[in-house]
Design a protein around this motif. Sequence first.
Motif, PDB file in Angstrom:
ATOM      1  N   THR A 199       0.844  -1.187   0.000  1.00 51.47           N
ATOM      2  CA  THR A 199       0.000   0.000   0.000  1.00 51.47           C
ATOM      3  C   THR A 199       0.883   1.242   0.000  1.00 51.47           C
ATOM      4  O   THR A 199       1.800   1.365   0.815  1.00 51.47           O
ATOM      5  N   VAL A 200       0.612   2.151  -0.946  1.00 49.70           N
ATOM      6  CA  VAL A 200       1.339   3.425  -1.013  1.00 49.70           C
ATOM      7  C   VAL A 200       0.323   4.556  -1.088  1.00 49.70           C
ATOM      8  O   VAL A 200      -0.711   4.434  -1.740  1.00 49.70           O
ATOM      9  N   LEU A 201       0.619   5.630  -0.399  1.00 51.94           N
ATOM     10  CA  LEU A 201      -0.241   6.812  -0.439  1.00 51.94           C
ATOM     11  C   LEU A 201       0.470   7.994  -1.092  1.00 51.94           C
ATOM     12  O   LEU A 201      -0.157   8.811  -1.741  1.00 51.94           O
ATOM     13  N   ASP A 202       1.786   8.106  -0.903  1.00 47.76           N
ATOM     14  CA  ASP A 202       2.575   9.204  -1.472  1.00 47.76           C
ATOM     15  C   ASP A 202       1.911  10.564  -1.243  1.00 47.76           C
ATOM     16  O   ASP A 202       1.792  11.384  -2.148  1.00 47.76           O
ATOM     17  N   VAL A 253      -3.348   1.641   4.791  1.00 51.65           N
ATOM     18  CA  VAL A 253      -2.262   2.046   5.677  1.00 51.65           C
ATOM     19  C   VAL A 253      -0.960   1.919   4.897  1.00 51.65           C
ATOM     20  O   VAL A 253      -0.607   0.824   4.428  1.00 51.65           O
ATOM     21  N   GLU A 254      -0.283   3.047   4.735  1.00 55.16           N
ATOM     22  CA  GLU A 254       0.973   3.073   3.995  1.00 55.16           C
ATOM     23  C   GLU A 254       1.920   1.999   4.517  1.00 55.16           C
ATOM     24  O   GLU A 254       2.120   1.853   5.723  1.00 55.16           O
ATOM     25  N   ALA A 310       3.467  -0.455 -12.384  1.00 55.78           N
ATOM     26  CA  ALA A 310       3.449  -1.244 -11.154  1.00 55.78           C
ATOM     27  C   ALA A 310       2.389  -0.807 -10.157  1.00 55.78           C
ATOM     28  O   ALA A 310       2.237  -1.444  -9.127  1.00 55.78           O
ATOM     29  N   GLU A 311       1.640   0.266 -10.421  1.00 60.72           N
ATOM     30  CA  GLU A 311       0.672   0.739  -9.432  1.00 60.72           C
ATOM     31  C   GLU A 311      -0.758   0.549  -9.904  1.00 60.72           C
ATOM     32  O   GLU A 311      -1.082   0.776 -11.067  1.00 60.72           O
ATOM     33  N   VAL A 312      -1.595   0.148  -8.960  1.00 57.93           N
ATOM     34  CA  VAL A 312      -3.022  -0.052  -9.193  1.00 57.93           C
ATOM     35  C   VAL A 312      -3.763   0.847  -8.211  1.00 57.93           C
ATOM     36  O   VAL A 312      -3.456   0.848  -7.018  1.00 57.93           O
ATOM     37  N   ALA A 313      -4.740   1.587  -8.708  1.00 57.27           N
ATOM     38  CA  ALA A 313      -5.500   2.494  -7.857  1.00 57.27           C
ATOM     39  C   ALA A 313      -6.624   1.757  -7.145  1.00 57.27           C
ATOM     40  O   ALA A 313      -7.180   0.788  -7.663  1.00 57.27           O
ATOM     41  N   CYS A 314      -6.957   2.242  -5.979  1.00 57.00           N
ATOM     42  CA  CYS A 314      -8.153   1.776  -5.285  1.00 57.00           C
ATOM     43  C   CYS A 314      -9.338   2.048  -6.209  1.00 57.00           C
ATOM     44  O   CYS A 314      -9.373   3.078  -6.887  1.00 57.00           O
ATOM     45  N   GLY A 322      -5.646   5.855  -2.238  1.00 56.42           N
ATOM     46  CA  GLY A 322      -4.854   4.644  -2.044  1.00 56.42           C
ATOM     47  C   GLY A 322      -4.375   4.043  -3.352  1.00 56.42           C
ATOM     48  O   GLY A 322      -5.094   4.036  -4.357  1.00 56.42           O
ATOM     49  N   ARG A 323      -3.153   3.557  -3.332  1.00 54.92           N
ATOM     50  CA  ARG A 323      -2.556   2.862  -4.483  1.00 54.92           C
ATOM     51  C   ARG A 323      -1.878   1.610  -3.957  1.00 54.92           C
ATOM     52  O   ARG A 323      -1.511   1.513  -2.795  1.00 54.92           O
TER      53      ARG A 323
END
Length: 123
Positions: free
Chosen positions: A16-19, A28-29, A77-81, A88-89
């Motif tokens: 999980t990444v929020l950046d 949660v990051e 490599a990133e997928v969005a909520c 959230g990603r």
Amino acid sequence: MSDEKGFWLYDLRVETVLDGREPVCRHVEGESFRVEGENLVFAKGQRVSMYALSAILPLLPAKQRMTDARDWMSTDAEVACPDPHCGGRFRIHRESKRWFSHAETTGLPEARGTPYWKQEGST
């Protein structure tokens, strides 16, 4: 392995990444899970929203396979909520490769061997 028919799959880590983006859902990051073969492996206390998981799941088998370096599956490599208001990603990391024997993973009766998860020493 040289004479045996099989294939390689990447083990994956989905983090999980929020950046700096604000989540609406429970993201949660740094929380993560692993993909090892067909299994999703969660460390104790790690959680992922089932709605977010529904966006990630269809991509995981493709991300496990080797692809051309210029294929978007290799570079993105990133997928969005799936909630359009959520920040959230989920970043999918390819990690080590794992060998799978076709005979240990197929459901075809004429090609079956002992399932990989019943092999001695498997977890």
